[in-house]
Every structure is written in C-alpha cells, then in structure tokens.
Write a protein that holds these residues in place. Structure first.
Motif, PDB file in Angstrom:
ATOM      1  N   ALA A   1      -7.061  -1.606   1.958  1.00  0.00           N
ATOM      2  CA  ALA A   1      -6.920  -1.120   3.331  1.00  0.00           C
ATOM      3  C   ALA A   1      -5.575  -1.469   3.945  1.00  0.00           C
ATOM      4  O   ALA A   1      -5.160  -0.880   4.942  1.00  0.00           O
ATOM      5  CB  ALA A   1      -8.040  -1.690   4.195  1.00  0.00           C
ATOM      6  N   SER A   2      -4.882  -2.445   3.362  1.00  0.00           N
ATOM      7  CA  SER A   2      -3.583  -2.855   3.888  1.00  0.00           C
ATOM      8  C   SER A   2      -2.773  -3.476   2.767  1.00  0.00           C
ATOM      9  O   SER A   2      -3.308  -3.819   1.705  1.00  0.00           O
ATOM     10  CB  SER A   2      -3.757  -3.873   5.020  1.00  0.00           C
ATOM     11  N   SER A   3      -1.471  -3.624   2.992  1.00  0.00           N
ATOM     12  CA  SER A   3      -0.642  -4.375   2.054  1.00  0.00           C
ATOM     13  C   SER A   3      -1.096  -5.827   2.054  1.00  0.00           C
ATOM     14  O   SER A   3      -1.665  -6.317   3.038  1.00  0.00           O
ATOM     15  CB  SER A   3       0.832  -4.273   2.456  1.00  0.00           C
ATOM     16  N   LYS A   4      -0.822  -6.534   0.957  1.00  0.00           N
ATOM     17  CA  LYS A   4      -1.303  -7.913   0.828  1.00  0.00           C
ATOM     18  C   LYS A   4      -0.243  -8.798   0.177  1.00  0.00           C
ATOM     19  O   LYS A   4       0.696  -8.300  -0.448  1.00  0.00           O
ATOM     20  CB  LYS A   4      -2.596  -7.962   0.005  1.00  0.00           C
TER      21      LYS A   4
ATOM     22  N   LYS B   1       0.826  -1.201   0.000  1.00  0.00           N
ATOM     23  CA  LYS B   1       0.000   0.000   0.000  1.00  0.00           C
ATOM     24  C   LYS B   1       0.865   1.257   0.000  1.00  0.00           C
ATOM     25  O   LYS B   1       1.964   1.263   0.556  1.00  0.00           O
ATOM     26  CB  LYS B   1      -0.893  -0.026   1.244  1.00  0.00           C
TER      27      LYS B   1
ATOM     28  N   GLN C   1      -0.526   3.492  12.017  1.00  0.00           N
ATOM     29  CA  GLN C   1      -1.110   4.600  11.284  1.00  0.00           C
ATOM     30  C   GLN C   1       0.007   5.336  10.563  1.00  0.00           C
ATOM     31  O   GLN C   1       1.110   5.481  11.084  1.00  0.00           O
ATOM     32  CB  GLN C   1      -1.833   5.559  12.233  1.00  0.00           C
TER      33      GLN C   1
ATOM     34  N   SER D   1      -3.738 -10.630   4.221  1.00  0.00           N
ATOM     35  CA  SER D   1      -3.567  -9.247   4.640  1.00  0.00           C
ATOM     36  C   SER D   1      -2.285  -9.105   5.447  1.00  0.00           C
ATOM     37  O   SER D   1      -1.951  -9.963   6.276  1.00  0.00           O
ATOM     38  CB  SER D   1      -4.756  -8.793   5.487  1.00  0.00           C
TER      39      SER D   1
ATOM     40  N   TYR E   1      -1.642  -6.365   7.409  1.00  0.00           N
ATOM     41  CA  TYR E   1      -1.952  -5.189   8.222  1.00  0.00           C
ATOM     42  C   TYR E   1      -1.200  -5.252   9.541  1.00  0.00           C
ATOM     43  O   TYR E   1      -1.255  -6.250  10.247  1.00  0.00           O
ATOM     44  CB  TYR E   1      -3.453  -5.125   8.486  1.00  0.00           C
ATOM     45  N   SER E   2      -0.490  -4.174   9.867  1.00  0.00           N
ATOM     46  CA  SER E   2       0.305  -4.155  11.091  1.00  0.00           C
ATOM     47  C   SER E   2      -0.315  -3.306  12.186  1.00  0.00           C
ATOM     48  O   SER E   2       0.134  -3.334  13.326  1.00  0.00           O
ATOM     49  CB  SER E   2       1.716  -3.612  10.788  1.00  0.00           C
ATOM     50  N   GLY E   3      -1.338  -2.532  11.848  1.00  0.00           N
ATOM     51  CA  GLY E   3      -1.966  -1.691  12.850  1.00  0.00           C
ATOM     52  C   GLY E   3      -1.358  -0.313  12.965  1.00  0.00           C
ATOM     53  O   GLY E   3      -1.842   0.517  13.724  1.00  0.00           O
TER      54      GLY E   3
ATOM     55  N   ASP F   1       3.180   2.623   3.024  1.00  0.00           N
ATOM     56  CA  ASP F   1       3.445   1.589   4.019  1.00  0.00           C
ATOM     57  C   ASP F   1       4.966   1.425   4.128  1.00  0.00           C
ATOM     58  O   ASP F   1       5.616   1.028   3.145  1.00  0.00           O
ATOM     59  CB  ASP F   1       2.830   0.245   3.603  1.00  0.00           C
TER      60      ASP F   1
END
Length: 296
Positions: free
Chosen positions: A124-127, A75, A178, A172, A174-176, A78
């Motif tokens: 919404a997140s890297s994949k 993303k 921001q 996903s 996603y690391s949380g 990121d």
C-alpha cells in the motif's frame, strides 16, 4: 560542476522515466558521485540497497534521512529522489532492482510463492527496512552483479522472499499523496522547488523567491504547492530543516542547540524549538537524550 555527465543527460529530463532493460526485472549498480538528481517516478517497483552513502530521501511529500545498509522498497509510481550528503568526492554505492510485476504474473501464480505474491500485491505504500535486518540480505544483492539467467532469477526470488518475511519489521513511508496529484509537468515544477529548497534551506527562503522559479505569482504558487503536495510550502521547508537538524544532532556535529538552529535556517532558537516539537512531538534536547539512550 555538474556531476551528471552520463547517459542520463542525453535524454530530456522528465518526471516519469522508464527503467532500463526489457526483462521482468533489471539490476542497476551505481558507484558514482551522486544519485539521479531529479524528482521522478516509474511504473516499476524499485528495491534499493544502500551500500555506501547517506543523505535525505523524498518520497511523495515525505522527507527523511537514509543511511548505509538500509533497503527501500519504492511502490510503483511513487515520486521520489535520493539526495546525497557529505563531501562531493565521496562516492555512493547502491544496488537497485527494478521489477515489472505485470511480466511476472505467470510465475506469481505458483503456490510456492504465495507469500511473495501477497507481499507485493498488498504493497500500500513504499517501505524501509533498517540495517539491523537488511544486512542479512546483502550477499544476495552483491551476487546479482555477477549472475545471469536462471541463477540471477533465483537470487531475486531469494530477495523477494526475504522482504516478504521481514514485512513486520518494515517502516511505512506513506505520505498521503494520491498518484493522480502528479503528472509530468507538475513533477518537473516540484523538482525545481524541491532541489532549490534542499540546497538553500540554511538561509531565509521567501515565497516570492520560489514562486519566481516556476514563473508563478506568490498566491498562485501557494495554492499550486498545497494542491499537489497536501502541505503548505512553509510546512515542507520546515520539515526539511528539522530533518537536517536531526542529522546534525544524531551525528554529534554539535550539541549546541542554538548553533543547530542557525545552521538549519531558523532565525531564533525559540522558533526552532517550537517547530521541532510540533513536527517530532518532542524538544531537541529530548530527541538527543532519547537517541543517546537507544545507542547505549
């Protein structure tokens, strides 16, 4: 010996780096000894096909192994870094597509590519896409290096379409974190701590040691690291060690759990087992058994 004797070293090392090229997308093929060696980010979405090479990828504060024939969709903004494992003489082979989607707005208004537009606009997140699915798309990535103009654009759209249709099969990453948690100064400091941890995870690393690297007191470092990664440094270091342990177990480098524990920087097997189970929710022996069953 520094393996980065390339055009990268002619510029100041920054956390935020621009992708090369002036068009709406840019294709880059890397066939060399190592990846870009700095934790960084950029405004373009990055699509990466790993043709050759293995190691660890860090995205935000998430660390996990990567393998050949995986596709990563990173993303925009990121923070990330790929770290090669294996002998120094072993070369990586990677094809990247950097995409500036704001330059594709007119194209994305076409009704015919609604599915592609929806996939990227809702990212919404890297994949990650596994080799089982990714290899189908490999011919399109290879063709990019020999194409130009409209033909290249068509191949890129074929890749976009392939990714959009395979979204249900993606993992996903996603690391949380921001985006606001990082700026260039923070990124450079985190990069210093990250690379030191990855290079020395197999021995004891004290808070004092890493704090000195970025000229902080231990207490200030602990607060700083937790603020910008949402993890304590000890937690992050343990995750690196467990990820390395998993690779040793998967690659069958050894089936002796005690040996794996010591190779990954743990002083006792009891502590290793406790941390392993806390992070992966299963014991090392259960992990080995499940991986063997999946291969059967």
């Amino acid at each position: 010996m520094d393996v980065l004797k390339s055009k990268e070293t002619r510029f100041p090392i920054e956390f935020t780096i621009p992708a090369l090229g002036t068009g709406s997308f840019y294709i880059q093929e890397d066939t060399r000894e190592d990846f870009y060696r700095h934790y960084h980010r950029h405004e373009e979405i990055q699509i990466t096909y790993i043709l050759n090479g293995r190691g660890s990828v860090v995205i935000g504060n998430l660390i996990q192994p990567f393998f050949e024939n995986e596709i990563y969709i990173l993303k925009a903004n990121d923070p990330h870094i790929f770290i090669k494992e294996g002998a120094q003489h072993e070369r990586i082979h990677v094809i990247h597509i950097f995409v500036a989607f704001e330059k594709l707005q007119a194209l994305f208004k076409l009704q015919e590519i609604t599915e592609i537009r929806t996939f990227f606009s809702s990212l919404a997140s890297s994949k990650k896409l596994s080799p089982l699915r990714s290899e189908t798309c490999l011919p399109f990535f290879r063709a990019l290096m020999k194409q130009d103009g409209l033909i290249k654009l068509v191949s890129v759209l074929e890749i976009f379409n392939f990714l959009a249709r395979n979204e249900p099969h993606m993992t996903s990453l996603y690391s949380g974190l921001q985006e606001a948690h990082f700026n260039d100064k923070v990124g450079v400091r985190i990069n210093t701590v990250l690379r030191h941890s990855l290079e020395h995870y197999n021995r004891e690393i004290s808070i004092d040691e890493v704090a000195r690297l970025i000229h902080m007191t231990p207490s200030a470092f602990c607060k700083y690291f937790k603020k910008h990664t949402m993890k304590t440094y000890v937690t992050f270091l343990n995750e690196i060690r467990i990820e390395k342990a998993c690779q040793l177990l998967i690659n069958r480098s050894t089936e002796n759990i005690s040996e794996v524990a010591y190779q990954c920087g743990f002083n006792t097997v009891v502590h290793f087992n406790r941390v392993f189970k806390h992070i992966l929710h299963r014991s090392p022996s259960e992990f080995m058994h499940r991986h063997s069953a999946n291969l059967a």
